[in-house]
Design a protein around this motif. Structure first.
Motif, PDB file in Angstrom:
ATOM      1  N   SER A 124      60.688  -5.121  35.150  1.00 11.26           N
ATOM      2  CA  SER A 124      60.522  -4.278  36.335  1.00 11.26           C
ATOM      3  C   SER A 124      59.116  -3.692  36.394  1.00 11.26           C
ATOM      4  O   SER A 124      58.609  -3.189  35.386  1.00 11.26           O
ATOM      5  CB  SER A 124      61.548  -3.147  36.320  1.00 11.26           C
ATOM      6  OG  SER A 124      61.242  -2.182  37.296  1.00 11.26           O
ATOM      7  N   PRO A 125      58.458  -3.728  37.564  1.00 16.72           N
ATOM      8  CA  PRO A 125      57.147  -3.081  37.702  1.00 16.72           C
ATOM      9  C   PRO A 125      57.215  -1.581  37.399  1.00 16.72           C
ATOM     10  O   PRO A 125      56.233  -0.997  36.940  1.00 16.72           O
ATOM     11  CB  PRO A 125      56.777  -3.328  39.163  1.00 16.72           C
ATOM     12  CG  PRO A 125      57.604  -4.484  39.585  1.00 16.72           C
ATOM     13  CD  PRO A 125      58.871  -4.395  38.798  1.00 16.72           C
ATOM     14  N   PHE A 126      58.351  -0.959  37.640  1.00 19.70           N
ATOM     15  CA  PHE A 126      58.509   0.460  37.341  1.00 19.70           C
ATOM     16  C   PHE A 126      58.382   0.700  35.834  1.00 19.70           C
ATOM     17  O   PHE A 126      57.727   1.645  35.391  1.00 19.70           O
ATOM     18  CB  PHE A 126      59.869   0.966  37.845  1.00 19.70           C
ATOM     19  CG  PHE A 126      59.926   1.184  39.327  1.00 19.70           C
ATOM     20  CD1 PHE A 126      59.909   2.459  39.853  1.00 19.70           C
ATOM     21  CD2 PHE A 126      59.989   0.117  40.205  1.00 19.70           C
ATOM     22  CE1 PHE A 126      59.961   2.675  41.223  1.00 19.70           C
ATOM     23  CE2 PHE A 126      60.040   0.305  41.572  1.00 19.70           C
ATOM     24  CZ  PHE A 126      60.023   1.590  42.078  1.00 19.70           C
ATOM     25  N   THR A 127      59.013  -0.168  35.056  1.00  6.44           N
ATOM     26  CA  THR A 127      58.917  -0.058  33.601  1.00  6.44           C
ATOM     27  C   THR A 127      57.494  -0.312  33.135  1.00  6.44           C
ATOM     28  O   THR A 127      56.984   0.368  32.232  1.00  6.44           O
ATOM     29  CB  THR A 127      59.875  -1.072  32.933  1.00  6.44           C
ATOM     30  OG1 THR A 127      61.215  -0.813  33.380  1.00  6.44           O
ATOM     31  CG2 THR A 127      59.819  -0.970  31.419  1.00  6.44           C
ATOM     32  N   ILE A 128      56.808  -1.288  33.765  1.00  2.14           N
ATOM     33  CA  ILE A 128      55.430  -1.625  33.380  1.00  2.14           C
ATOM     34  C   ILE A 128      54.502  -0.435  33.613  1.00  2.14           C
ATOM     35  O   ILE A 128      53.658  -0.109  32.771  1.00  2.14           O
ATOM     36  CB  ILE A 128      54.955  -2.860  34.169  1.00  2.14           C
ATOM     37  CG1 ILE A 128      55.767  -4.095  33.766  1.00  2.14           C
ATOM     38  CG2 ILE A 128      53.472  -3.103  33.933  1.00  2.14           C
ATOM     39  CD1 ILE A 128      55.521  -5.308  34.640  1.00  2.14           C
ATOM     40  N   VAL A 129      54.658   0.230  34.753  1.00  2.00           N
ATOM     41  CA  VAL A 129      53.790   1.379  35.066  1.00  2.00           C
ATOM     42  C   VAL A 129      54.000   2.493  34.050  1.00  2.00           C
ATOM     43  O   VAL A 129      53.032   3.096  33.552  1.00  2.00           O
ATOM     44  CB  VAL A 129      54.052   1.881  36.497  1.00  2.00           C
ATOM     45  CG1 VAL A 129      53.355   3.211  36.737  1.00  2.00           C
ATOM     46  CG2 VAL A 129      53.578   0.846  37.513  1.00  2.00           C
ATOM     47  N   PHE A 130      55.245   2.792  33.704  1.00  2.00           N
ATOM     48  CA  PHE A 130      55.502   3.832  32.698  1.00  2.00           C
ATOM     49  C   PHE A 130      54.985   3.408  31.330  1.00  2.00           C
ATOM     50  O   PHE A 130      54.532   4.245  30.547  1.00  2.00           O
ATOM     51  CB  PHE A 130      57.002   4.134  32.631  1.00  2.00           C
ATOM     52  CG  PHE A 130      57.433   5.226  33.569  1.00  2.00           C
ATOM     53  CD1 PHE A 130      57.751   6.479  33.103  1.00  2.00           C
ATOM     54  CD2 PHE A 130      57.505   4.986  34.939  1.00  2.00           C
ATOM     55  CE1 PHE A 130      58.141   7.484  33.973  1.00  2.00           C
ATOM     56  CE2 PHE A 130      57.890   5.972  35.813  1.00  2.00           C
ATOM     57  CZ  PHE A 130      58.207   7.238  35.338  1.00  2.00           C
ATOM     58  N   LYS A 131      55.025   2.114  31.052  1.00  2.00           N
ATOM     59  CA  LYS A 131      54.506   1.628  29.777  1.00  2.00           C
ATOM     60  C   LYS A 131      52.997   1.790  29.708  1.00  2.00           C
ATOM     61  O   LYS A 131      52.426   2.035  28.631  1.00  2.00           O
ATOM     62  CB  LYS A 131      54.889   0.156  29.596  1.00  2.00           C
ATOM     63  CG  LYS A 131      54.657  -0.389  28.200  1.00  2.00           C
ATOM     64  CD  LYS A 131      55.211  -1.797  28.072  1.00  2.00           C
ATOM     65  CE  LYS A 131      55.031  -2.318  26.644  1.00  2.00           C
ATOM     66  NZ  LYS A 131      55.599  -3.681  26.493  1.00  2.00           N
ATOM     67  N   ARG A 132      52.323   1.683  30.857  1.00  3.14           N
ATOM     68  CA  ARG A 132      50.872   1.799  30.885  1.00  3.14           C
ATOM     69  C   ARG A 132      50.394   3.225  30.612  1.00  3.14           C
ATOM     70  O   ARG A 132      49.215   3.446  30.365  1.00  3.14           O
ATOM     71  CB  ARG A 132      50.320   1.313  32.229  1.00  3.14           C
ATOM     72  CG  ARG A 132      50.562  -0.167  32.487  1.00  3.14           C
ATOM     73  CD  ARG A 132      49.594  -0.722  33.493  1.00  3.14           C
ATOM     74  NE  ARG A 132      48.229  -0.755  32.986  1.00  3.14           N
ATOM     75  CZ  ARG A 132      47.195  -1.295  33.639  1.00  3.14           C
ATOM     76  NH1 ARG A 132      47.384  -1.851  34.823  1.00  3.14           N
ATOM     77  NH2 ARG A 132      45.997  -1.279  33.124  1.00  3.14           N
ATOM     78  N   VAL A 133      51.317   4.169  30.691  1.00  3.69           N
ATOM     79  CA  VAL A 133      50.969   5.540  30.304  1.00  3.69           C
ATOM     80  C   VAL A 133      50.676   5.604  28.818  1.00  3.69           C
ATOM     81  O   VAL A 133      49.957   6.487  28.344  1.00  3.69           O
ATOM     82  CB  VAL A 133      52.118   6.510  30.677  1.00  3.69           C
ATOM     83  CG1 VAL A 133      51.816   7.923  30.226  1.00  3.69           C
ATOM     84  CG2 VAL A 133      52.352   6.499  32.173  1.00  3.69           C
ATOM     85  N   GLY A 134      51.223   4.628  28.074  1.00  2.00           N
ATOM     86  CA  GLY A 134      51.015   4.591  26.638  1.00  2.00           C
ATOM     87  C   GLY A 134      52.214   5.059  25.848  1.00  2.00           C
ATOM     88  O   GLY A 134      52.134   5.253  24.638  1.00  2.00           O
ATOM     89  N   SER A 135      53.350   5.212  26.532  1.00  2.00           N
ATOM     90  CA  SER A 135      54.552   5.689  25.871  1.00  2.00           C
ATOM     91  C   SER A 135      55.679   4.680  26.045  1.00  2.00           C
ATOM     92  O   SER A 135      56.177   4.476  27.148  1.00  2.00           O
ATOM     93  CB  SER A 135      54.982   7.045  26.455  1.00  2.00           C
ATOM     94  OG  SER A 135      56.241   7.420  25.963  1.00  2.00           O
ATOM     95  N   ASN A 136      56.053   4.040  24.917  1.00  2.00           N
ATOM     96  CA  ASN A 136      57.186   3.121  24.969  1.00  2.00           C
ATOM     97  C   ASN A 136      58.481   3.877  25.238  1.00  2.00           C
ATOM     98  O   ASN A 136      59.425   3.340  25.820  1.00  2.00           O
ATOM     99  CB  ASN A 136      57.299   2.351  23.654  1.00  2.00           C
ATOM    100  CG  ASN A 136      56.204   1.308  23.518  1.00  2.00           C
ATOM    101  OD1 ASN A 136      55.752   0.733  24.515  1.00  2.00           O
ATOM    102  ND2 ASN A 136      55.760   1.062  22.287  1.00  2.00           N
ATOM    103  N   GLY A 137      58.521   5.142  24.791  1.00  2.00           N
ATOM    104  CA  GLY A 137      59.705   5.957  25.043  1.00  2.00           C
ATOM    105  C   GLY A 137      59.907   6.190  26.528  1.00  2.00           C
ATOM    106  O   GLY A 137      61.029   6.098  27.043  1.00  2.00           O
ATOM    107  N   ALA A 138      58.824   6.490  27.237  1.00  2.00           N
ATOM    108  CA  ALA A 138      58.911   6.709  28.688  1.00  2.00           C
ATOM    109  C   ALA A 138      59.338   5.427  29.395  1.00  2.00           C
ATOM    110  O   ALA A 138      60.134   5.455  30.353  1.00  2.00           O
ATOM    111  CB  ALA A 138      57.577   7.190  29.233  1.00  2.00           C
TER     112      ALA A 138
END
Length: 553
Positions: A314-328
């Motif tokens: 999901s692009p939503f998951t990718i964007v949150f991953k780009r924050v640098g937090s796998n937890g997010a």
């Protein structure tokens, strides 16, 4: 409040029969008219459908039917297929079509809030054969949508593990079946809370997406519009890629039309449905356009695993991953999983009610009209869920590939539904004018500004989308499987129409003589009292607080 189908004998306008109306209001809510129901060896419903969905739940149901796997997951496939500019333009254009369609549907559904909604309106205002073909097609669409959501759940779970990804979707299936078999209020309440979670998540995504683009990401780099300038962007795949995004956008927006499906079980529909129509789609359109823009800015169209045969991220998951937090990213993925549950719940409910309404139109066996003492059409529910389970079992060919095919089938079916709503509205308005009814008699005045252009715009725009969106399956090379997934719905509709027309030889509905009084809704005293309380609150000392409450709740 007893409702009757278009096939029932006409009666005088309810407002001219206060004694009869008083008697009817005292009866249990029962959508099956025992006197005029089709003769069938199977007994009619025990209790009938019940108007126990309130405005709070109906509004969230309308949102839930649209904000689901199509937005959270389908945007990844759209981005990989057409690029960032294609998805922004296509989703905005389809959003405009759907908003106009929602206004047209709201106008009829507020006037005639019957079970089956736009399927019943196609039978009533267009042609019995067309209504038959449309209803069975849309029922199959809902059943396939449940399978699509279960398949999407497999893809979401693969973000964490490859261990038997079909186990949790099957647990979801059993849970959804149990909720829908219990009570319509249970369905409505589950949708309300899952939808609330999705809305909060999208708001969080919009805020995070802006920060990621501004440089708050794992690379500490300002992204801006870079992903619109990489090779292949902004229109990846040329015209073929652009046209293909229309069907995935239609899949994403699909479900908005189910506002009418809930009409038969909505309390005081003449007041609550207009409120929902006025409020809900502005929110949906806002969420979609902003989300699509941020996805195109932050995620490159060629991101690994954005869409392939076995997995889609999901692009939503990718964007949150780009924050640098796998937890997010994991939290976002969990929310996406809950949205899959919500979308499946919504599709199972809608499919069940469509099959129930087919009996009311004398187009299905009486078995499907049987309801439990709580007003649940149990046999319709079991039939719908059985098709869903069979389609889901096909995921062994590759969950990602199957989900793409199901997306195409459901997307085209959604377009056929929108086309039919436009056609029914066109005929309804023509009959209203031909019979000399005044426009002030319409219970929903919010669509008055679309008179003259609304129905033709929907009919011709959707017809154009259906024709051009399969471009990539023909040019530059013919892809038989993709072509079938894009266009299989059309010959099926024609076949069903031809069979019913050949058997019954029914004529096109005569607009000059069609009964425009039957099924017009009249509020009960309790509904009038509740509405008066609401109006008093909105005009009282704390009016601003109550307006904020009704806006949010």
């Amino acid at each position: 409040m007893s409702t009757r189908t278009a096939a029932s004998p006409p009666r005088r306008h309810p407002r001219s029969e206060p004694d009869e109306m008083t008697a009817l209001l005292a009866e249990p809510v029962d959508d099956v008219d025992a006197e005029h129901a089709p003769k069938d060896p199977v007994p009619p419903a025990r209790a009938g459908l019940r108007r126990e969905l309130n405005a709070r739940q109906v509004q969230m149901i309308a949102i839930a039917g649209t904000i689901g796997t199509g937005l959270f997951h389908g945007t990844g496939r759209s981005l990989a297929t057409g690029g960032p500019a294609s998805i922004l333009i296509c989703y905005a254009f389809v959003g405009g079509i759907v908003y106009t369609t929602l206004l047209l549907l709201g106008e009829i559904a507020t006037q005639y809030p019957v079970a089956g909604s736009f399927n019943a309106y196609a039978t009533r205002f267009v042609d019995d054969s067309y209504g038959f073909a449309l209803s069975w097609n849309y029922w199959f669409n809902d059943a396939v949508s449940v399978a699509s959501d279960l398949t999407a759940a497999q893809l979401v779970i693969k973000y964490w593990t490859d261990w038997y990804p079909w186990v949790l979707p099957l647990i979801f299936f059993v849970f959804l079946l149990s909720v829908n078999a219990f009570h319509v209020g249970a369905y409505g309440e589950l949708e309300y809370w899952l939808s609330s979670l999705k809305i909060l998540t999208i708001i969080a995504f919009i805020l995070v997406g802006i920060l990621v683009n501004a440089g708050v990401n794992d690379e500490h780099h300002y992204i801006g519009g870079e992903n619109w300038r990489i090779p292949g962007a902004p229109f990846h795949g040329g015209f073929g890629g652009f046209a293909t995004v229309f069907v995935t956008a239609s899949f994403a927006y699909g479900g908005t039309e189910s506002l009418g499906i809930t009409a038969g079980e909505t309390s005081n529909p003449s007041k609550n449905l207009p409120r929902v129509v006025k409020m809900v789609f502005f929110r949906i359109l806002l969420f979609y356009i902003l989300s699509i823009l941020l996805i195109g800015l932050n995620v490159p169209w060629n991101y690994p695993d954005l869409a392939n045969k076995s997995i889609t991220t999901s692009p939503f998951t990718i964007v949150f991953k780009r924050v640098g937090s796998n937890g997010a990213a994991s939290v976002m993925n969990a929310v996406i999983l809950s949205s899959v549950l919500s979308a499946g719940n919504h599709a199972m409910f809608a499919g069940t009610r469509v099959l129930y309404s087919l009996f009311l139109a004398k187009q299905a066996p009486g078995l499907f009209a049987r309801t439990t003492v709580r007003g649940v059409p149990l046999w319709s529910l079991l039939a719908t869920s059985s098709i869903s389970l069979i389609c889901f079992g096909s995921s062994y060919i590759g969950a990602g590939e199957l989900w793409g095919w199901l997306q195409n089938i459901v997307g085209v079916s959604n377009q056929i539904a929108w086309f039919s709503i436009g056609l029914s509205s066109w005929r309804f308005r023509a009959a209203w004018v031909k019979q000399g009814r005044d426009l002030s008699e319409l219970k929903f005045q919010g669509a008055r500004w679309t008179w003259g252009w609304g129905p033709p715009f929907v009919v011709f725009s959707v017809a154009a989308l259906i024709i051009i969106q399969g471009w990539s399956s023909v040019i530059p090379h013919f892809d038989a499987v993709s072509f079938v997934s894009f266009y299989i719905e059309i010959p099926v509709m024609i076949l069903f129409y031809a069979i019913w027309k050949f058997v019954h030889r029914n004529p096109l509905v005569d607009l000059a003589t069609i009964d425009l009084l039957t099924d017009e809704y009249v509020e009960t005293p309790e509904e009038l009292e509740r509405d008066a309380v609401r109006e008093a609150r909105l005009e009282g000392k704390w009016r601003h607080g109550w307006r904020a409450y009704y806006l949010l709740a």
